[in-house]
Design a protein around this motif. Sequence first.
Motif, mmCIF file in Angstrom:
data_model
loop_
_atom_site.group_PDB
_atom_site.id
_atom_site.type_symbol
_atom_site.label_atom_id
_atom_site.label_comp_id
_atom_site.label_asym_id
_atom_site.label_seq_id
_atom_site.Cartn_x
_atom_site.Cartn_y
_atom_site.Cartn_z
ATOM 1 N N PHE A 22 36.750 38.930 37.480
ATOM 2 C CA PHE A 22 38.154 39.689 37.003
ATOM 3 C C PHE A 22 38.995 38.879 35.903
ATOM 4 O O PHE A 22 38.786 37.726 36.122
ATOM 5 N N THR A 23 39.328 39.712 35.008
ATOM 6 C CA THR A 23 40.432 39.001 33.922
ATOM 7 C C THR A 23 41.638 38.992 34.871
ATOM 8 O O THR A 23 41.779 39.510 35.870
ATOM 9 N N LYS A 24 42.778 38.221 34.351
ATOM 10 C CA LYS A 24 44.010 38.310 34.831
ATOM 11 C C LYS A 24 44.722 39.650 35.069
ATOM 12 O O LYS A 24 45.441 40.277 36.051
ATOM 13 N N GLY A 25 44.315 40.527 34.017
ATOM 14 C CA GLY A 25 44.889 41.678 33.743
ATOM 15 C C GLY A 25 44.351 42.632 34.819
ATOM 16 O O GLY A 25 44.990 43.619 35.716
ATOM 17 N N GLN A 26 42.846 42.364 34.944
ATOM 18 C CA GLN A 26 42.187 43.273 35.981
ATOM 19 C C GLN A 26 42.779 43.021 37.319
ATOM 20 O O GLN A 26 42.861 43.812 38.196
ATOM 21 N N ARG A 66 36.340 38.935 46.262
ATOM 22 C CA ARG A 66 36.159 40.171 45.370
ATOM 23 C C ARG A 66 36.178 39.855 43.769
ATOM 24 O O ARG A 66 35.768 40.468 43.143
ATOM 25 N N TRP A 67 37.407 39.078 43.331
ATOM 26 C CA TRP A 67 37.650 38.786 41.928
ATOM 27 C C TRP A 67 36.857 37.924 41.429
ATOM 28 O O TRP A 67 36.691 37.476 40.158
ATOM 29 N N LYS A 68 35.567 37.135 42.104
ATOM 30 C CA LYS A 68 34.789 36.175 41.643
ATOM 31 C C LYS A 68 35.343 34.974 41.177
ATOM 32 O O LYS A 68 35.032 34.738 40.081
ATOM 33 N N TRP A 69 36.411 34.355 41.872
ATOM 34 C CA TRP A 69 37.140 33.477 41.460
ATOM 35 C C TRP A 69 37.190 32.227 42.540
ATOM 36 O O TRP A 69 37.079 32.629 43.691
#
Length: 143
Positions: A22-26, A66-69
Amino acid sequence: MEGYYSINRKLLDSLLWLSEPFTKGQAWVDLIGLATHEYTYFYVRGNKVELQRGEVGWSEPKLSERWKWSRTKLRKFLNDLEKEQQIIQQKNTITQIITIINYDLYQKKEQQSGQQKDSRKTHTRMNKNEKESVIKITPPFQS
């Protein structure tokens, strides 16, 4: 920019939405989308966890996955949102609850009930016009 546009929550589960980090906005849009729009509850290890409107009951490991972070990137992002007074984090040994500050700015109750009425009107109109040919177009983001 002012105003609203509707996004079906099914988008949040689509393969296109979840396919890449994810991007931060996403991540911010996802967090708002994951927030409950009405009171609900769930159980964690036998303990009842209650969520009010605008709260997210996802753990750091689940959001990270979920965000792949990395967990470090996730914590920094959540802490930055908290510093910017966008969220409040409540953590304990059982769960983490994230409250979206000003949730009603993003998801107004009037907007939701209006959308439900509009969709009912559309459905009624379609039923009246059954003889007309209707082509259903499925957006590419649906899984």
